[in-house]
Design an enzyme around this catalytic site. Structure first.
Site, short mmCIF file in Angstrom:
data_model
loop_
_atom_site.label_atom_id
_atom_site.label_comp_id
_atom_site.label_asym_id
_atom_site.label_seq_id
_atom_site.Cartn_x
_atom_site.Cartn_y
_atom_site.Cartn_z
N TYR A 46 0.84 -1.20 0.00
CA TYR A 46 0.00 0.00 0.00
C TYR A 46 0.87 1.25 0.00
O TYR A 46 0.66 2.18 -0.79
CB TYR A 46 -0.92 -0.02 1.21
CG TYR A 46 -1.84 1.17 1.32
CD1 TYR A 46 -3.02 1.23 0.58
CD2 TYR A 46 -1.55 2.23 2.17
CE1 TYR A 46 -3.88 2.31 0.68
CE2 TYR A 46 -2.40 3.31 2.29
CZ TYR A 46 -3.56 3.35 1.54
OH TYR A 46 -4.41 4.44 1.64
N ALA A 47 1.86 1.28 0.87
CA ALA A 47 2.75 2.44 0.96
C ALA A 47 3.53 2.63 -0.34
O ALA A 47 3.75 3.77 -0.78
CB ALA A 47 3.72 2.29 2.14
#
Length: 230
Positions: free
Chosen positions: A139-140
């Protein structure tokens, strides 16, 4: 003349709050989402990771409402997974939704903005793109790529009168955060200077500022995150 904004992920969470904020301030708002987005001037169900679906939807909205003056890319997907358990499919999905969805929406609206020499694009990133997070690597990474895309595009189109910025929220009280999410844990919230989650409406206000605010602001990242990253 009415100003038209396109919001992806408009059916819930931050996208829905952005749609309401813009509509309440005189914008004609169209939404793209997997689900219908009620009370908008136009709502089309699309998978934002599919470039053809996005392009066809934008063509239909343009034909119905006129040229698109602003894009807010808020469609998102979230899950927490240790790096060792991130499958190739999960990795690809995360990038297709966040980075691919942004690319697809930009490709659909940007030519008109350049031709008209006006436009504003705001991409919703995340404070995890800046600070990282345990269990949030894919996600990051996707959200970090969004910031890189925004800054590069901003440099590319500034001379054409188009501004491109990002909002990088901290944990926000939306359906993407499950009831048992560690981001909702009182012990975590106590570590935040503000002591609470952000609200979707606060993120929407930041996006609206970048659209209707100072014309010199481009390539920037606003970080409404309750002090999670200072």
């Amino acid at each position: 003349m009415s100003r038209v904004a396109l919001v992806t992920g408009a059916a819930s969470g931050i996208g829905a709050a952005v749609s309401t904020e813009l509509a309440d301030n005189g914008w004609v708002v169209a939404g793209l989402d997997l689900r219908p987005a009620p009370r908008l001037a136009a709502s089309i169900a699309v998978d934002v990771s599919d470039a053809g679906q996005v392009r066809n939807a934008v063509d239909a909205i343009r034909g119905q409402l006129g040229p698109i003056d602003a894009l807010v890319n808020a469609a998102g997907h979230y899950e927490m997974t240790p790096v060792s358990q991130i499958s190739a499919a999960a990795w690809t999905t995360m990038l297709r939704v966040h980075l691919g969805g942004l690319r697809n929406a930009v490709h659909a609206v940007l030519p008109d903005m350049i031709e008209r020499r006006t436009g504003a694009i705001v991409a919703i990133s995340s404070e995890l793109a800046i600070g990282g997070g345990d269990g949030d690597a894919h996600y990051a990474a996707a959200k970090g790529a969004v910031v890189g895309f925004v800054r590069s595009l901003a440099a590319e189109v500034a001379t054409h009168g188009v501004r491109v910025n990002s909002v990088a929220p901290g944990p926000t009280d939306t359906p993407l955060l499950a009831a048992d999410s560690p981001w909702r844990d009182p012990a975590y919230l106590a570590t935040l200077p503000a002591g609470r989650l952000c609200t979707p409406e606060e993120i929407a206000y930041a996006a609206h500022f970048l659209i209707d605010g100072p014309g010199y602001c481009t390539g920037e990242v606003l970080s409404p995150n309750s002090g999670a990253v200072i």
